[in-house]
Design an enzyme around this catalytic site. Structure first.
Site, PDB file in Angstrom:
ATOM      1  N   ARG A 142       0.792  -1.223   0.000  1.00  0.00           N
ATOM      2  CA  ARG A 142       0.000   0.000   0.000  1.00  0.00           C
ATOM      3  C   ARG A 142       0.828   1.277   0.000  1.00  0.00           C
ATOM      4  O   ARG A 142       0.580   2.185  -0.788  1.00  0.00           O
ATOM      5  CB  ARG A 142      -0.918   0.069   1.243  1.00  0.00           C
ATOM      6  CG  ARG A 142      -2.214  -0.632   1.108  1.00  0.00           C
ATOM      7  CD  ARG A 142      -2.593  -1.244   2.433  1.00  0.00           C
ATOM      8  NE  ARG A 142      -1.609  -2.253   2.751  1.00  0.00           N
ATOM      9  CZ  ARG A 142      -1.677  -3.509   2.284  1.00  0.00           C
ATOM     10  NH1 ARG A 142      -2.698  -3.890   1.587  1.00  0.00           N
ATOM     11  NH2 ARG A 142      -0.727  -4.383   2.557  1.00  0.00           N
ATOM     12  N   THR A 143       1.781   1.353   0.915  1.00  0.00           N
ATOM     13  CA  THR A 143       2.462   2.640   1.085  1.00  0.00           C
ATOM     14  C   THR A 143       3.263   2.992  -0.168  1.00  0.00           C
ATOM     15  O   THR A 143       3.148   4.096  -0.707  1.00  0.00           O
ATOM     16  CB  THR A 143       3.375   2.586   2.328  1.00  0.00           C
ATOM     17  OG1 THR A 143       2.606   2.088   3.421  1.00  0.00           O
ATOM     18  CG2 THR A 143       3.915   3.954   2.673  1.00  0.00           C
ATOM     19  N   LYS A 161      25.926  -3.326  -0.548  1.00  0.00           N
ATOM     20  CA  LYS A 161      27.402  -3.302  -0.564  1.00  0.00           C
ATOM     21  C   LYS A 161      27.940  -2.584   0.661  1.00  0.00           C
ATOM     22  O   LYS A 161      29.139  -2.362   0.771  1.00  0.00           O
ATOM     23  CB  LYS A 161      27.891  -2.584  -1.820  1.00  0.00           C
ATOM     24  CG  LYS A 161      27.400  -3.178  -3.120  1.00  0.00           C
ATOM     25  CD  LYS A 161      27.832  -2.256  -4.278  1.00  0.00           C
ATOM     26  CE  LYS A 161      26.986  -2.507  -5.503  1.00  0.00           C
ATOM     27  NZ  LYS A 161      27.099  -1.394  -6.463  1.00  0.00           N
ATOM     28  N   ARG A 199      11.047   3.900   3.527  1.00  0.00           N
ATOM     29  CA  ARG A 199      10.693   2.929   4.577  1.00  0.00           C
ATOM     30  C   ARG A 199      11.961   2.192   4.958  1.00  0.00           C
ATOM     31  O   ARG A 199      12.731   1.771   4.093  1.00  0.00           O
ATOM     32  CB  ARG A 199       9.649   1.941   4.086  1.00  0.00           C
ATOM     33  CG  ARG A 199       9.447   0.803   5.091  1.00  0.00           C
ATOM     34  CD  ARG A 199       8.274  -0.047   4.778  1.00  0.00           C
ATOM     35  NE  ARG A 199       7.023   0.674   5.022  1.00  0.00           N
ATOM     36  CZ  ARG A 199       5.825   0.113   4.927  1.00  0.00           C
ATOM     37  NH1 ARG A 199       5.716  -1.162   4.610  1.00  0.00           N
ATOM     38  NH2 ARG A 199       4.734   0.803   5.158  1.00  0.00           N
ATOM     39  N   HIS A 206       4.680   5.648  11.688  1.00  0.00           N
ATOM     40  CA  HIS A 206       4.223   5.515  10.293  1.00  0.00           C
ATOM     41  C   HIS A 206       3.268   6.684  10.024  1.00  0.00           C
ATOM     42  O   HIS A 206       2.057   6.508   9.906  1.00  0.00           O
ATOM     43  CB  HIS A 206       3.511   4.166  10.119  1.00  0.00           C
ATOM     44  CG  HIS A 206       3.297   3.749   8.698  1.00  0.00           C
ATOM     45  ND1 HIS A 206       3.452   4.591   7.620  1.00  0.00           N
ATOM     46  CD2 HIS A 206       2.900   2.555   8.177  1.00  0.00           C
ATOM     47  CE1 HIS A 206       3.179   3.932   6.502  1.00  0.00           C
ATOM     48  NE2 HIS A 206       2.843   2.697   6.811  1.00  0.00           N
TER      49      HIS A 206
HETATM   50  N1   CP Z   1      -0.369  -0.119   5.821  1.00  0.00           N
HETATM   51  C1   CP Z   1       0.840  -0.346   5.277  1.00  0.00           C
HETATM   52  O1   CP Z   1       1.849   0.277   5.626  1.00  0.00           O
HETATM   53  O2   CP Z   1       0.844  -1.306   4.310  1.00  0.00           O
HETATM   54  P1   CP Z   1       2.123  -1.754   3.497  1.00  0.00           P
HETATM   55  O3   CP Z   1       3.090  -2.395   4.468  1.00  0.00           O
HETATM   56  O4   CP Z   1       1.617  -2.725   2.467  1.00  0.00           O
HETATM   57  O5   CP Z   1       2.736  -0.531   2.887  1.00  0.00           O
END
Ligand code: CP
Length: 305
Positions: A51-52, A80, A101, A129
């Site tokens: 999703r993100t 590396k 991320r 998040h």
């Molecule tokens: N909600 C969320 O962060 O989903 P993903 O890990 O799929 O990005």
């Protein structure tokens, strides 16, 4: 340079403004289709995501911009031994804005200290998040018409659930919020979060009993027990089925309840609930694209100043 590392980097007024922009984009997408022409978003994902990452990428494409990046750090020079700082310093030569991320808590903050372009924390370990929280706030706002005077149940893995931590931070700034923290003892909200809630005199209770809590909830925020954060597989197996939301558990729920989940789910919400009008988690995932469009616009606008 303005970054989004923590939800507290945005004031409630700015969040309200972004929610309004996201709703306007939903109504009039064509008016935003060229806003980011000539701009590039880099998505640097050191941890898996559906999703993100994809909603960030869809957001940038729908604004008329371009996307570069990686979804598997094994294909980047971090394999590396390149540091996060060096990676970001270099990528900021190629992109106008970066969504990152990382499995290590604090990595996006380190990146922000080195970057010449805005950094967006797209999830750092079990910590925060913030763009999921913006998604959650937009969803709650659309479902309830407000962000105050709500009883919110957070259920499942409250220890490692970074979306839970960011959502509590965000909701702590609105009045009339009661938090019902529903988890097994082993997955309680971390003590630093409980201390923060006590210091701010937030209204919260802890319980293990989802069904007992159900009748008072306006919002139920379900979460996955996150296998990847456990040190012991045995402990994960023991706790993974702690809560499974099935239709019978909703017998005493309000008809106006909104059921959210950041997704992905494993088995904590039965698929038979998907057709219940109270299930909001797929529209929540869609909302994620619109609020990320609003965020990209805001940070790129601020970067011009
Ligand atoms: N909600 C969320 O962060 O989903 P993903 O890990 O799929 O990005």
């Amino acid at each position: 340079m303005r970054h989004l590392i923590d939800i507290f980097d945005l004031s409630p007024a700015e969040i309200d403004e972004m929610i309004a922009v996201a709703c306007d984009i939903m109504d009039k997408p064509q008016e935003y289709a060229h806003k980011c022409e000539g701009k590039k978003l880099a998505t640097l994902f050191f941890e898996p995501s559906t999703r993100t990452r994809l909603s960030f990428e869809a957001a940038m494409y729908e604004l008329g911009g371009h996307v570069i990046g990686f979804s598997d750090a094994g294909n980047s020079s971090s394999s590396k031994g390149e540091s996060v700082s060096d990676t970001v310093k270099v990528v900021s030569c190629y992109a106008d804005i970066i969504a990152m991320r990382h499995f290590k808590e604090g990595a996006p903050m380190v990146a922000a200290m080195k970057s010449d372009v805005p950094i967006i924390n797209a999830g750092d370990g079990g910590h925060n998040h913030p763009t999921q929280t913006l998604t959650d706030l937009l969803t709650i706002h659309r479902e309830k018409g407000r962000l105050d005077n709500l009883t919110i149940g957070l259920c499942g893995d409250l220890k490692f659930g970074r979306t839970v931590h960011s959502l509590i931070d965000a909701m702590s700034r609105y009045s009339g919020i009661k938090f019902v923290l529903i988890s097994p003892e082993e997955l309680r909200l971390p003590s630093y979060m409980r201390d923060m809630m006590a210091e701010k005199d937030l209204d919260y209770v802890e319980t293990r009993d989802l069904e007992a809590a159900m009748p008072e909830l306006d919002v139920l925020y379900m979460t996955r027990v996150q296998r990847e954060r456990f040190f012991s597989e045995e402990e994960y197996l023991r706790l993974k089925n702690s809560y499974i939301l099935t239709p019978d558990k909703l017998t005493n729920a309000k008809q106006t309840l909104s059921i959210l989940h950041p997704l992905p789910r494993v088995n904590e919400i039965a698929t038979s609930i998907d057709s219940d009008p109270r299930a909001c988690y797929f529209s929540q995932a869609l909302n994620g694209k619109f609020i990320r469009m609003a965020l990209i616009l805001k940070l790129l606008e601020e970067a011009k100043k």
